[in-house]
Design a protein around this motif. Structure first.
Motif, PDB file in Angstrom:
ATOM      1  N   ARG A  59       0.832  -1.214   0.000  1.00 12.20           N
ATOM      2  CA  ARG A  59       0.000   0.000   0.000  1.00 12.20           C
ATOM      3  C   ARG A  59       0.860   1.256   0.000  1.00 12.20           C
ATOM      4  NH1 ARG A  59      -4.124  -2.547   4.308  1.00 12.20           N
ATOM      5  NH2 ARG A  59      -5.665  -3.390   2.845  1.00 12.20           N
ATOM      6  N   ALA A  60       1.921   1.223   0.791  1.00 15.52           N
ATOM      7  CA  ALA A  60       2.807   2.389   0.856  1.00 15.52           C
ATOM      8  C   ALA A  60       3.559   2.598  -0.450  1.00 15.52           C
ATOM      9  CB  ALA A  60       3.793   2.223   2.017  1.00 15.52           C
ATOM     10  N   ALA A  61       3.935   1.501  -1.089  1.00 12.83           N
ATOM     11  CA  ALA A  61       4.722   1.592  -2.325  1.00 12.83           C
ATOM     12  C   ALA A  61       3.856   1.827  -3.553  1.00 12.83           C
ATOM     13  CB  ALA A  61       5.530   0.308  -2.510  1.00 12.83           C
ATOM     14  N   GLY A  62       2.563   1.555  -3.454  1.00 11.40           N
ATOM     15  CA  GLY A  62       1.678   1.710  -4.591  1.00 11.40           C
ATOM     16  C   GLY A  62       1.804   0.605  -5.622  1.00 11.40           C
ATOM     17  N   THR A  63       2.416  -0.502  -5.233  1.00 12.01           N
ATOM     18  CA  THR A  63       2.564  -1.654  -6.129  1.00 12.01           C
ATOM     19  C   THR A  63       2.677  -2.918  -5.290  1.00 12.01           C
ATOM     20  OG1 THR A  63       3.823  -2.567  -7.996  1.00 12.01           O
ATOM     21  CG2 THR A  63       5.094  -1.552  -6.215  1.00 12.01           C
ATOM     22  N   SER A  64       2.389  -4.047  -5.880  1.00 11.26           N
ATOM     23  CA  SER A  64       2.423  -5.293  -5.132  1.00 11.26           C
ATOM     24  C   SER A  64       3.854  -5.706  -4.803  1.00 11.26           C
ATOM     25  CB  SER A  64       1.750  -6.415  -5.934  1.00 11.26           C
ATOM     26  OG  SER A  64       1.819  -7.640  -5.221  1.00 11.26           O
ATOM     27  N   LEU A  65       4.110  -5.947  -3.535  1.00  9.69           N
ATOM     28  CA  LEU A  65       5.408  -6.445  -3.083  1.00  9.69           C
ATOM     29  C   LEU A  65       5.300  -7.889  -2.605  1.00  9.69           C
ATOM     30  CD1 LEU A  65       6.703  -3.275  -1.183  1.00  9.69           C
ATOM     31  CD2 LEU A  65       7.181  -3.986  -3.525  1.00  9.69           C
ATOM     32  N   LEU A  66       4.194  -8.543  -2.939  1.00  8.52           N
ATOM     33  CA  LEU A  66       4.015  -9.964  -2.666  1.00  8.52           C
ATOM     34  C   LEU A  66       3.840 -10.697  -3.998  1.00  8.52           C
ATOM     35  CD1 LEU A  66       1.490  -9.877   0.329  1.00  8.52           C
ATOM     36  CD2 LEU A  66       3.954 -10.284   0.432  1.00  8.52           C
ATOM     37  N   ASN A  67       4.132 -11.982  -3.998  1.00  8.64           N
ATOM     38  CA  ASN A  67       4.021 -12.761  -5.233  1.00  8.64           C
ATOM     39  C   ASN A  67       2.677 -13.467  -5.364  1.00  8.64           C
ATOM     40  OD1 ASN A  67       4.401 -14.645  -3.229  1.00  8.64           O
ATOM     41  ND2 ASN A  67       5.876 -15.886  -4.356  1.00  8.64           N
ATOM     42  N   GLY A  68       1.656 -12.896  -4.737  1.00  4.66           N
ATOM     43  CA  GLY A  68       0.328 -13.472  -4.821  1.00  4.66           C
ATOM     44  C   GLY A  68      -0.643 -12.718  -3.932  1.00  4.66           C
TER      45      GLY A  68
END
Length: 488
Positions: free
Chosen positions: A117-126
């Motif tokens: 949420r903070a980065a504005g992109t998915s940082l998980l692989n699912g």
């Protein structure tokens, strides 16, 4: 047995299941929102076009081949948008679960959500379905237009099953063997089988209330030079375990090996073998379909070459009369594929499937020979498993891995012998280089040795383990399989 848990293939009593369920739902706070009656209501409210079992039944009846990608991101809104972006190009949808959830590390999954949420992109692989809970997962199911399946890799998938099935997901992938031996190192097999008996019993309970949820054992296993009989035995055992718990809609899977004849024979034999063992065990009220996984090994980095690999998988799947194809993308070699890469893989697969729709009646002698070999191998191993378990397939499976009677190539589990060694023949079909303790018939092994020797003569070298190393790297290095290393 090496573990302390005595495993048997018997339906979990309601009292045992209910007591266990209380602990499962308390293992993370979103479990408190799971209510079986509310889940039944959500499942009953699903329109037919969102029911996985209905899509599979229609495809099998009409000869249609369903397409399904693999995809998942961390945040609810973004994952929903991803599903909506894929829906026009596929027939059924996935939700690939993140690695933290697969290992029941929900605190770390939540941290991944927060950082995403903070980065504005998915940082998980699912998609961390347990963390999003029933409310988030229900919104997802309600928003998308097609049936949606949980795809993951979880040895202990009990809470994940509770959350997602209560939310309206209508298909659940995995099994106690296929999501342990190829995925984990130190988890006792009897423990993961027992945890998956819980998952299957939960599906069985829905079935008893008129809700048919599809179950799909994971076919490709390690995805690296897995001989057809190896994955077939695992799929059949997991199917039998599921049926005992009340599951009645099963999709058995196979991962593309690379030789067209062998791949077609493998998937066709899988359906026949499934019926054989299910019916011999006394089951006759089930729905059986098949899924073909496009190449699960290393992919070429070049997109054009990767697309060629995808198209070969589409051709094999359609020739094999698969009910469903798991579709890969041209970006497999570079990390988590984008929406656009998934769309490209689906479009390439659809084009190939459509072009050969009226050409999928190949029944040559080579295919029939491969079917005979695969069936002889499966029957030999299944006889040994049942003998070890004294008729109990669950106990037999545990003892078979302990003794090496069952052995998955290149699997990380310490409980896997790792002695069975596959190699390709001169035409790229998988043969057995070393059997380890797997009890294959002598005539079958003579067949394998003859085919391997033919390759050695063609390449002008001795039969050796170097061939195995070459074969592991062949597709990703854009080289021919089962032939001298000539650049494609």
């Amino acid at each position: 047995m090496t573990g302390t848990l005595e495993i048997t293939n018997s339906k979990l009593p309601d009292s045992v299941f209910d007591a266990e369920r209380e602990g499962v739902l308390q293992s993370w706070h979103t479990g408190a929102d799971v209510d079986f009656e509310a889940g039944l209501a959500r499942q009953h409210a699903l329109p037919s076009e969102k029911r996985f079992s209905a899509a599979l039944a229609d495809a099998d009846e009409t000869g249609k081949t369903l397409l399904q990608p693999r995809a998942g991101v961390a945040l609810q809104r973004e994952h929903t948008a991803l599903m909506e972006g894929l829906a026009p190009y596929c027939d059924v949808l996935p939700t690939t679960i993140d690695a933290y959830t697969r290992h029941n590390r929900y605190d770390e999954a939540q941290d991944g959500i927060d950082r995403s949420r903070a980065a504005g992109t998915s940082l998980l692989n699912g998609f961390p379905a347990v963390n999003h809970g029933v409310e988030g997962c229900t919104r997802l199911v309600e928003t998308v237009s097609k049936p949606i399946q949980v795809r993951h890799g979880t040895p202990d998938a009990r809470l994940l099953a509770e959350v997602t099935l209560s939310s309206g997901f209508s298909s659940y992938e995995g099994g106690g063997i296929s999501y342990n031996i190829p995925y984990a190192k130190n988890i006792p097999l009897e423990q993961s089988i027992r945890h998956w008996q819980y998952c299957d019993r939960l599906v069985g309970r829905f079935e008893e209330h008129g809700i048919r949820i599809n179950r799909e054992p994971f076919g490709p296993l390690t995805g690296t030079l897995v001989p057809p009989f190896v994955s077939h035995v695992v799929a059949i055992i997991e199917g039998l375990l599921a049926l005992e718990q009340g599951v009645r809609c099963i999709t058995l899977g196979y991962g593309q090996a690379g030789n067209l004849v062998q791949d077609v024979a493998a998937l066709r034999s899988l359906r026949r073998l499934g019926h054989h063992y299910f019916q011999n065990a006394g089951y006759d009220d089930y729905q059986l379909t098949t899924v073909f996984h496009q190449w699960m090994g290393g992919f070429p980095e070049d997109e054009a070459k990767a697309t060629a690999v995808i198209c070969l998988g589409a051709l094999a799947a359609k020739q094999a009369r698969a009910t469903k194809i798991i579709v890969k993308t041209p970006h497999e070699a570079s990390g988590i594929p984008s929406l656009e890469a998934n769309q490209a893989g689906l479009k390439a697969t659809r084009q190939m499937v459509n072009m050969i729709a009226d050409q999928n009646r190949n029944d040559g002698n080579e295919i029939l020979t491969e079917v005979e070999v695969i069936e002889a191998e499966v029957h030999a191993v299944m006889r040994a498993v049942l003998k070890l378990g004294k008729g109990d397939i669950a106990r037999g499976a545990v003892l078979a891995f302990e003794s090496g009677v069952m052995d998955i190539p290149f699997a990380p589990a310490i409980g896997n012998a790792g002695k069975l060694t596959p190699v390709r023949d001169n035409h790229g079909a998988l043969r057995i280089f070393e059997t380890g303790n797997v009890p294959l018939p002598k005539d079958v092994m003579a067949f394998h040795r003859d085919r391997i020797a033919e390759r050695a003569r063609s390449e002008g070298r001795e039969v050796s383990f170097d061939m195995v190393v070459d074969d592991v790297r062949a597709i990703s290095a854009s080289k021919l399989i089962g032939r001298p290393s000539v650049a494609a």
